[in-house]
Design a protein around this motif. Sequence first.
Motif, mmCIF file in Angstrom:
data_model
loop_
_atom_site.group_PDB
_atom_site.id
_atom_site.type_symbol
_atom_site.label_atom_id
_atom_site.label_comp_id
_atom_site.label_asym_id
_atom_site.label_seq_id
_atom_site.Cartn_x
_atom_site.Cartn_y
_atom_site.Cartn_z
ATOM 1 N N LYS A 1 0.841 -1.207 0.000
ATOM 2 C CA LYS A 1 0.000 0.000 0.000
ATOM 3 C C LYS A 1 0.876 1.257 0.000
ATOM 4 C CE LYS A 1 -3.731 2.218 2.589
ATOM 5 N NZ LYS A 1 -3.022 3.499 2.756
ATOM 6 N N LEU A 2 1.961 1.226 0.791
ATOM 7 C CA LEU A 2 2.862 2.377 0.803
ATOM 8 C C LEU A 2 3.480 2.597 -0.577
ATOM 9 C CD1 LEU A 2 4.808 2.045 4.187
ATOM 10 C CD2 LEU A 2 2.972 3.631 3.622
ATOM 11 N N ILE A 3 3.914 1.505 -1.219
ATOM 12 C CA ILE A 3 4.508 1.619 -2.551
ATOM 13 C C ILE A 3 3.491 2.182 -3.545
ATOM 14 C CG2 ILE A 3 5.400 0.270 -4.493
ATOM 15 C CD1 ILE A 3 6.758 -1.554 -2.432
ATOM 16 N N THR A 4 2.242 1.700 -3.447
ATOM 17 C CA THR A 4 1.184 2.210 -4.329
ATOM 18 C C THR A 4 0.973 3.699 -4.116
ATOM 19 O OG1 THR A 4 0.080 0.053 -4.328
ATOM 20 C CG2 THR A 4 -1.245 1.968 -4.970
ATOM 21 N N GLU A 5 0.960 4.126 -2.847
ATOM 22 C CA GLU A 5 0.767 5.544 -2.557
ATOM 23 C C GLU A 5 1.905 6.376 -3.138
ATOM 24 O OE1 GLU A 5 0.396 5.714 1.657
ATOM 25 O OE2 GLU A 5 -1.712 5.089 1.665
ATOM 26 N N VAL A 6 3.157 5.872 -2.977
ATOM 27 C CA VAL A 6 4.302 6.599 -3.527
ATOM 28 C C VAL A 6 4.218 6.635 -5.050
ATOM 29 C CG1 VAL A 6 6.806 6.546 -3.805
ATOM 30 C CG2 VAL A 6 5.806 6.138 -1.555
ATOM 31 N N ASN A 7 3.860 5.497 -5.677
ATOM 32 C CA ASN A 7 3.718 5.463 -7.136
ATOM 33 C C ASN A 7 2.637 6.438 -7.607
ATOM 34 O OD1 ASN A 7 5.734 3.585 -7.577
ATOM 35 N ND2 ASN A 7 4.361 1.826 -7.475
ATOM 36 N N ASN A 8 1.517 6.465 -6.877
ATOM 37 C CA ASN A 8 0.442 7.386 -7.247
ATOM 38 C C ASN A 8 0.903 8.830 -7.151
ATOM 39 O OD1 ASN A 8 -1.298 5.256 -7.705
ATOM 40 N ND2 ASN A 8 -2.254 5.360 -5.700
ATOM 41 N N LYS A 9 1.659 9.109 -6.067
ATOM 42 C CA LYS A 9 2.187 10.466 -5.929
ATOM 43 C C LYS A 9 3.147 10.778 -7.075
ATOM 44 C CE LYS A 9 2.743 14.358 -3.686
ATOM 45 N NZ LYS A 9 1.636 15.301 -3.494
ATOM 46 N N GLY A 10 3.989 9.802 -7.426
ATOM 47 C CA GLY A 10 4.902 9.992 -8.548
ATOM 48 C C GLY A 10 4.150 10.225 -9.847
ATOM 49 N N ALA A 11 3.065 9.468 -10.053
ATOM 50 C CA ALA A 11 2.257 9.642 -11.266
ATOM 51 C C ALA A 11 1.646 11.040 -11.308
ATOM 52 C CB ALA A 11 1.168 8.566 -11.321
ATOM 53 N N ASP A 12 1.181 11.519 -10.153
ATOM 54 C CA ASP A 12 0.633 12.890 -10.094
ATOM 55 C C ASP A 12 1.690 13.895 -10.512
ATOM 56 O OD1 ASP A 12 -1.771 11.891 -9.232
ATOM 57 O OD2 ASP A 12 -1.396 12.267 -7.104
ATOM 58 N N TRP A 13 2.891 13.705 -9.975
ATOM 59 C CA TRP A 13 3.963 14.642 -10.322
ATOM 60 C C TRP A 13 4.340 14.533 -11.803
ATOM 61 C CZ3 TRP A 13 8.294 16.599 -6.757
ATOM 62 C CH2 TRP A 13 7.743 17.105 -5.577
ATOM 63 N N HIS A 14 4.377 13.314 -12.326
ATOM 64 C CA HIS A 14 4.690 13.154 -13.744
ATOM 65 C C HIS A 14 3.648 13.853 -14.611
ATOM 66 C CE1 HIS A 14 8.208 10.625 -13.718
ATOM 67 N NE2 HIS A 14 7.666 9.783 -12.841
ATOM 68 N N ARG A 15 2.374 13.705 -14.239
ATOM 69 C CA ARG A 15 1.320 14.380 -14.995
ATOM 70 C C ARG A 15 1.496 15.887 -14.921
ATOM 71 N NH1 ARG A 15 -1.933 10.128 -13.007
ATOM 72 N NH2 ARG A 15 -2.496 11.360 -11.169
ATOM 73 N N GLU A 16 1.814 16.374 -13.716
ATOM 74 C CA GLU A 16 1.977 17.810 -13.550
ATOM 75 C C GLU A 16 3.187 18.308 -14.340
ATOM 76 O OE1 GLU A 16 0.644 21.396 -12.488
ATOM 77 O OE2 GLU A 16 -0.327 19.489 -11.996
ATOM 78 N N ILE A 17 4.292 17.546 -14.293
ATOM 79 C CA ILE A 17 5.483 17.929 -15.055
ATOM 80 C C ILE A 17 5.194 17.885 -16.561
ATOM 81 C CG2 ILE A 17 7.819 17.199 -15.660
ATOM 82 C CD1 ILE A 17 8.182 16.358 -12.748
ATOM 83 N N ASP A 18 4.469 16.854 -17.008
ATOM 84 C CA ASP A 18 4.094 16.778 -18.426
ATOM 85 C C ASP A 18 3.255 17.986 -18.822
ATOM 86 O OD1 ASP A 18 5.454 14.424 -18.772
ATOM 87 O OD2 ASP A 18 3.688 13.140 -18.524
ATOM 88 N N ASN A 19 2.345 18.392 -17.957
ATOM 89 C CA ASN A 19 1.519 19.575 -18.240
ATOM 90 C C ASN A 19 2.382 20.827 -18.352
ATOM 91 O OD1 ASN A 19 -0.845 18.076 -18.202
ATOM 92 N ND2 ASN A 19 -1.256 18.469 -16.039
ATOM 93 N N ILE A 20 3.347 20.939 -17.427
ATOM 94 C CA ILE A 20 4.233 22.106 -17.455
ATOM 95 C C ILE A 20 5.060 22.102 -18.737
ATOM 96 C CG2 ILE A 20 6.219 23.190 -16.336
ATOM 97 C CD1 ILE A 20 5.098 22.182 -13.662
ATOM 98 N N VAL A 21 5.626 20.922 -19.090
ATOM 99 C CA VAL A 21 6.440 20.818 -20.303
ATOM 100 C C VAL A 21 5.612 21.154 -21.539
ATOM 101 C CG1 VAL A 21 7.688 19.184 -21.784
ATOM 102 C CG2 VAL A 21 8.064 19.171 -19.317
ATOM 103 N N ASN A 22 4.389 20.615 -21.619
ATOM 104 C CA ASN A 22 3.533 20.892 -22.779
ATOM 105 C C ASN A 22 3.167 22.364 -22.857
ATOM 106 O OD1 ASN A 22 3.537 18.212 -23.604
ATOM 107 N ND2 ASN A 22 1.731 17.689 -22.382
ATOM 108 N N GLN A 23 2.931 22.979 -21.690
ATOM 109 C CA GLN A 23 2.607 24.402 -21.679
ATOM 110 C C GLN A 23 3.788 25.232 -22.190
ATOM 111 O OE1 GLN A 23 1.391 25.885 -17.867
ATOM 112 N NE2 GLN A 23 1.378 28.021 -18.527
ATOM 113 N N LYS A 24 5.010 24.865 -21.720
ATOM 114 C CA LYS A 24 6.194 25.590 -22.181
ATOM 115 C C LYS A 24 6.405 25.390 -23.689
ATOM 116 C CE LYS A 24 7.180 27.235 -18.173
ATOM 117 N NZ LYS A 24 6.919 28.664 -17.915
ATOM 118 N N LYS A 25 6.183 24.158 -24.164
ATOM 119 C CA LYS A 25 6.305 23.899 -25.591
ATOM 120 C C LYS A 25 5.316 24.742 -26.397
ATOM 121 C CE LYS A 25 8.025 19.115 -25.476
ATOM 122 N NZ LYS A 25 7.688 17.708 -25.801
ATOM 123 N N SER A 26 4.094 24.860 -25.875
ATOM 124 C CA SER A 26 3.071 25.662 -26.551
ATOM 125 C C SER A 26 3.487 27.123 -26.619
ATOM 126 C CB SER A 26 1.737 25.501 -25.824
ATOM 127 O OG SER A 26 0.748 26.299 -26.408
#
Length: 565
Positions: free
Chosen positions: A151-176
């Motif tokens: 469960k702890l690993i899942t929570e950390v992975n989920n948090k990592g996925a949230d950050w990856h999504r947020e970073i992808d959004n930031i990167v796409n915004q900068k590219k735009s």
Amino acid sequence: MDPLDRAQVLLICDLCKRAALQSHCELCQINLCKACVGEHLSDSSKRHNVVPYKHRTSNPNVNYPICSKHIQKHCELYCEKCEICVCSTCLSSDEHKGHNLTNVYQNPTFIKEILNKDLKELEKRILPTYEEIASDLNTEKVNLVEKHYEKLITEVNNKGADWHREIDNIVNQKKSEIDEMKSKHLAVLNKEENEIKQITLDLKQSIHDMKKILDSDNISLTSAYKSRNAEFRSLPPKVNVSLPSFCPHPVNTYQFHQMFGSLSALSITIDEDSYTMKTPEAVSCPPVKPLLDVPKLIITVETGCQYLLRRVACLSDEKIWTCGNEKNLKLYNLQSTLLKSIQTKSGNIPGDITVTKSGDLVYTDPDTRTVNIVKNDQIQEVIRLQGWKPHYVCSTSSGDLLVTMVSDDDKQAKVVRYIDFKQKQTIQYDSEGYPLYSSFYINTNKYITENRNLDICVADCEAHAVVVVNQAGNLRFRYTGRPSNTRGTFNPYSITTDSQSQILTADFSNHSIHILDQDGHFLSYIDNCDIELPYGLCIDTSDNLFVAEYDSGYVKKIKYMSTMF
């Protein structure tokens, strides 16, 4: 004098088992009476050496045990009362005077009885206990490794996925943004290029026209010529564009980790008394102090609290601390005399109060996220939280602090143990990974106490339940009230325990107190004594119950157990 004489014991013949021994066969290591010597010597297959018992010599072939107290001595006798082998030095100390002593090899049947007794205890009691502990440990390992840590690993992975999504959004915004700036830049350059091309075409046309005039004898064309050189000498303005650049901010690893989240420390404690030996049959022992059929109101303390009395804690059998919906913590005697009033450090309303083993007052301040201690009328902040608000607190028998707290977003609740004001244990989930305590966005009422058996008891008002876990944080039971057609919803607003490990919880809406045994079985109600809206509970050293009433501002001392043993 022979040690056997000092021991004042009568050793009997190994053959007839009746007469007193007089002789000893050093070959066979057997003791003989006078009548049995002849019978023993009749066995001519051996060269017997029969001597008077007192003149016997030790036979190195006999494996006499070494004395545990005198390591250079061998034990030839066995004390049946003390159940140990003894040597001659042991006998000279008179420690075994009057005890029944036998030769170590004289009565093997008796020793075998002891062996059988020990073997039975090992097989029936001790070994099953260790096997049960091993099974529990294996179950705990499976639950931890396969469930909790997953469960702890899942929570950390989920948090990592949230950050990856947020970073992808930031990167796409900068590219735009880059694409937009590129388009603007190209548009400016294209416009300038088109203007230059048009001027170049005009310039080429002028050159062509001028050559045509020069090759012609037509006077009219020559007369109509007008120079455009001045126009072409005036070059168009150049468009200068400042190219954008990307300035990445340096990554602060510490802040990065802090923002991502943190893991609470793994707390490992050793409990010397946690395991108990299995018994052949579980015996239910009645309480030493029986409950009274009709609890009695002993005294009423008038606190004069005008702002809704909420909490009460015993400083002694004669003095009680109280707090309500005001900024002052107040100490009263049982004659309703105000002995002391201390304002909270922040001026905020305290969340809860408790008294430590050394008599110091501890209170929580949810608004400042702090736990504070009052020593010699001076307030000292001892715990400060981030992201969590401390609400209810109790001081344990070992001097630890147990604190219930709720996250800032009201989505999580947990119990944290502090030793020397340092976080050592977090209790939040059961063995299946589900939250132990409710978070219903309503309020934060999760009152806490420790039982005599070191169970941690929480009155979870939102869940309408008393939640009890053991010292390790494993769920033992939930009590959700006694089924009744005459009572409303069970609303536990406070909790305490007594010397019999009984749990008492205040049922706020039903104006009563529930009494449970340590395993969560209902025992009785306290619903007389004119109790109205009970909100705070505590027990003194004589097992008297103090009840703080929410609206009246009264603290009522109630006797509910007999003092007869």
